[in-house]
Scaffold this active site. Structure first.
Site, PDB file in Angstrom:
ATOM      1  N   GLY A 191      57.321  18.760  53.781  1.00 31.95           N
ATOM      2  CA  GLY A 191      56.612  19.300  54.944  1.00 31.95           C
ATOM      3  C   GLY A 191      56.248  20.755  54.731  1.00 31.95           C
ATOM      4  N   ARG A 192      55.174  21.141  55.378  1.00 33.48           N
ATOM      5  CA  ARG A 192      54.772  22.551  55.345  1.00 33.48           C
ATOM      6  C   ARG A 192      54.397  22.949  56.749  1.00 33.48           C
ATOM      7  NH1 ARG A 192      51.606  22.180  50.175  1.00 33.48           N
ATOM      8  NH2 ARG A 192      52.981  23.158  48.656  1.00 33.48           N
ATOM      9  N   GLY A 194      53.771  26.610  59.479  1.00 34.21           N
ATOM     10  CA  GLY A 194      53.154  27.925  59.477  1.00 34.21           C
ATOM     11  C   GLY A 194      53.996  28.951  58.748  1.00 34.21           C
ATOM     12  N   VAL A 198      59.278  22.788  53.437  1.00 31.09           N
ATOM     13  CA  VAL A 198      60.501  22.003  53.641  1.00 31.09           C
ATOM     14  C   VAL A 198      60.662  21.047  52.456  1.00 31.09           C
ATOM     15  CG1 VAL A 198      61.740  20.450  55.191  1.00 31.09           C
ATOM     16  CG2 VAL A 198      60.228  22.206  56.151  1.00 31.09           C
ATOM     17  N   ASP A 308      56.831  24.968  71.407  1.00 33.28           N
ATOM     18  CA  ASP A 308      55.941  24.366  70.412  1.00 33.28           C
ATOM     19  C   ASP A 308      56.202  22.863  70.304  1.00 33.28           C
ATOM     20  OD1 ASP A 308      53.828  24.458  68.674  1.00 33.28           O
ATOM     21  OD2 ASP A 308      54.952  25.259  66.975  1.00 33.28           O
TER      22      ASP A 308
END
Ligand SMILES: Nc1ncnc2c1ncn2[C@@H]1O[C@H](COP(=O)(O)OP(=O)(O)OP(=O)(O)O)[C@@H](O)[C@H]1O
Length: 501
Positions: A191-192, A194, A198, A308
């Protein structure tokens, strides 16, 4: 230096006066692509000044006790009072270097640097495997004044106190993580966001982990993000929040979680494995996420506003239990405050509540709005904002108003859905995305609505009726008058400003 006795002593329990500047401009936008994928994440920062330097962040957040980092810093500032007798050997900040600058601001800045360096250094030195790092929210150590004599020695909360709490968190060394992630091999990126990349990894005993390595921004910005997130997640314990197991501060900032094997809801819902998300599973995700959010808002000692909530920030266990993650923007809201005003405009397009982008207001109801958008995503399979930047809320609202709910259902589900559960999800979504935050339910009501407690639904609709009557008799209320067209207009305006800068 004077100890502020009015504030609580725990690094995670300070209740200092609130700083609530009004935001004045929008400056940057970063695109980030989740590798698991497909949902386009947009984070905007509206800044008080024209750059998001670490100094700006520190100046803003340092006074913001609602930020976990702000509270941690406040505590460590107090720790510095006793620094002369500290066994730590860092030199004090170089005073000459600050003479020609804004003395007060720079000296605060140095102090913050110094405190954190000291804290991290001490942390490493302890070389403990078990990290007993943060006191529980309830057990605040007491700041006591030992003497008021000439040398002003004050016995305050010491860095050691922070360690003397039992915790099951683990302090990883960088070599532990290198081994677990195969030297942070790009193949292990799952995962990426902001701020972070990850990686998946495996511990020697065979357990799977996710290592969130903060990669974006300056070291100070990374520290800010790290502290904000850790200040919240270290206290969470709920089946529907991500399982934080420890961290590593060697060679950068790393947060370590148990791996959620299915990745994020966003990657599943908007990716090639969408068929795994059967109706039952979607319903389970809706209920579990509502439970997790209710825990944050109403079940924790301090009200936590996530800020968020979105499909990319809902992780899924192998049995589709949702887990809320990414607490980088989360805020505490002290009991006595109705809401918090933010100075920086952050979050994700498509999930913003109107009062947030109009006035910078953050409270539980801004999360409720985002949760409503998430429900619509689960029902429809559409992203909160599609490639042509069309808002899901604006598309779905007329159908919800007409009760044309079957038109909303994700075509990939065919007829495979439960009509009664669909009714509950759509009516709850409809309430959550009310323009007026007053008309949105609390998360405990959301849970009841999802479970089919009609009386909550009735009472909310009655509240709406009363409010509308009052609106017409006493003149139009801003929040009601704030209609879809204006919502769209404001959203477009914010997007334009963000993209232009
Ligand atoms: N424990 C985990 N298990 C599996 N995947 C994870 C885990 N934690 C994070 N991820 C993946 O990494 C992605 C990014 O993580 P996260 O949202 O925490 O990063 P971020 O940089 O804070 O993102 P944002 O830009 O939203 O702030 C998630 O959407 C998810 O796909």
């Amino acid at each position: 230096m004077v100890v502020d006795k009015s504030s609580e002593a725990s690094p995670l329990c300070c209740a200092l006066p609130m700083y609530s500047p009004k935001y004045s401009s929008y400056a940057t936008e970063e695109d980030s692509n989740d590798l698991n994928h497909t949902t386009k994440h947009k984070r905007t920062n509206a800044l008080l000044t024209n750059s998001a330097s670490a100094h700006d962040l520190r100046c803003v957040e340092k006074q913001d006790s609602n930020s976990p980092r702000g509270a941690l810093e406040a505590c460590l500032t107090r720790c510095s009072i006793s620094s002369t007798s500290s066994s730590l050997d860092d030199p004090p900040p170089n005073r000459e270097a600050i003479e020609n600058a804004d003395a007060e601001a720079v000296s605060k800045n140095h102090k913050a640097h110094y405190n954190w360096r000291k804290f991290f250094k001490h942390w490493k030195r302890k070389s403990m495997k078990r990290l007993s790092s943060f006191p529980p929210l309830g057990g605040a150590p007491v700041i006591s004044r030992r003497s008021k004599n000439a040398d002003q020695r004050i016995d305050v909360l010491n860095v050691h106190d922070i360690y003397d709490f039992q915790s099951s968190l683990h302090s990883f060394s960088i070599s532990d993580l290198d081994i677990a992630t195969d030297n942070f091999s790009p193949e292990n990126i799952i995962g990426r966001g902001g701020y972070a990349e990850v990686y998946q990894g495996i511990l020697p005993e065979g357990k799977l982990i996710a290592v969130k390595r903060l990669t974006k921004g300056t070291p100070d910005e990374q520290t800010a993000e790290f502290l904000s997130e850790i200040g919240i997640i270290a206290h969470l314990d709920h089946p529907n929040t991500a399982k934080f197991i420890g961290c590593c501060i060697d060679g950068g900032m790393h947060l370590v979680f148990w791996l959620s094997p299915l990745g994020s809801l966003g990657s599943l819902l908007h990716g090639p494995s969408k068929d795994k998300l059967t109706w039952d599973r979607r319903y389970k995700v809706a209920l579990g996420t509502a439970d997790g959010l209710m825990y944050l808002h109403e079940g924790c000692q301090r009200r936590i506003i996530h800020r968020d909530i979105k499909a990319d920030n809902i992780l899924l266990t192998e049995d589709f239990q949702p887990q809320i993650c990414d607490f980088g923007l989360a805020k505490w809201l002290p009991k006595q405050l109705t809401h918090h005003n933010v100075s920086k405009f952050e979050g994700t397009f498509g999930y913003f509540a109107p009062e947030y982008f109009m006035h910078g207001i953050v409270d539980e109801k801004t999360d409720v709005f985002a949760f409503g958008v998430l429900l619509l995503e689960l029902i429809t399979g559409h992203p909160a904002l599609d490639e042509s930047q069309q808002s899901l809320v604006l598309w779905a609202k007329p159908l919800l108003d007409k009760k044309d709910i079957e038109q909303l259902v994700d075509p990939s589900l065919g007829d495979e859905y439960n009509i009664e559960e669909l009714r509950r999800l759509t009516s709850t979504a409809s309430l959550c995305i009310e323009q007026s935050s007053l008309l949105r339910p609390r998360m405990s009501q959301v849970v009841e609505l999802l479970l089919g407690q009609e009386d909550v639904d009735m009472s909310l609709r009655e509240a709406k009726r009363t409010m509308l009557q009052r609106t017409y008799s006493e003149g139009l209320l801003d929040s009601i008058e704030y209609n879809s067209t204006k919502y769209l207009g404001d959203l477009d305006h914010i997007r334009e400003v963000a993209l232009a800068s």
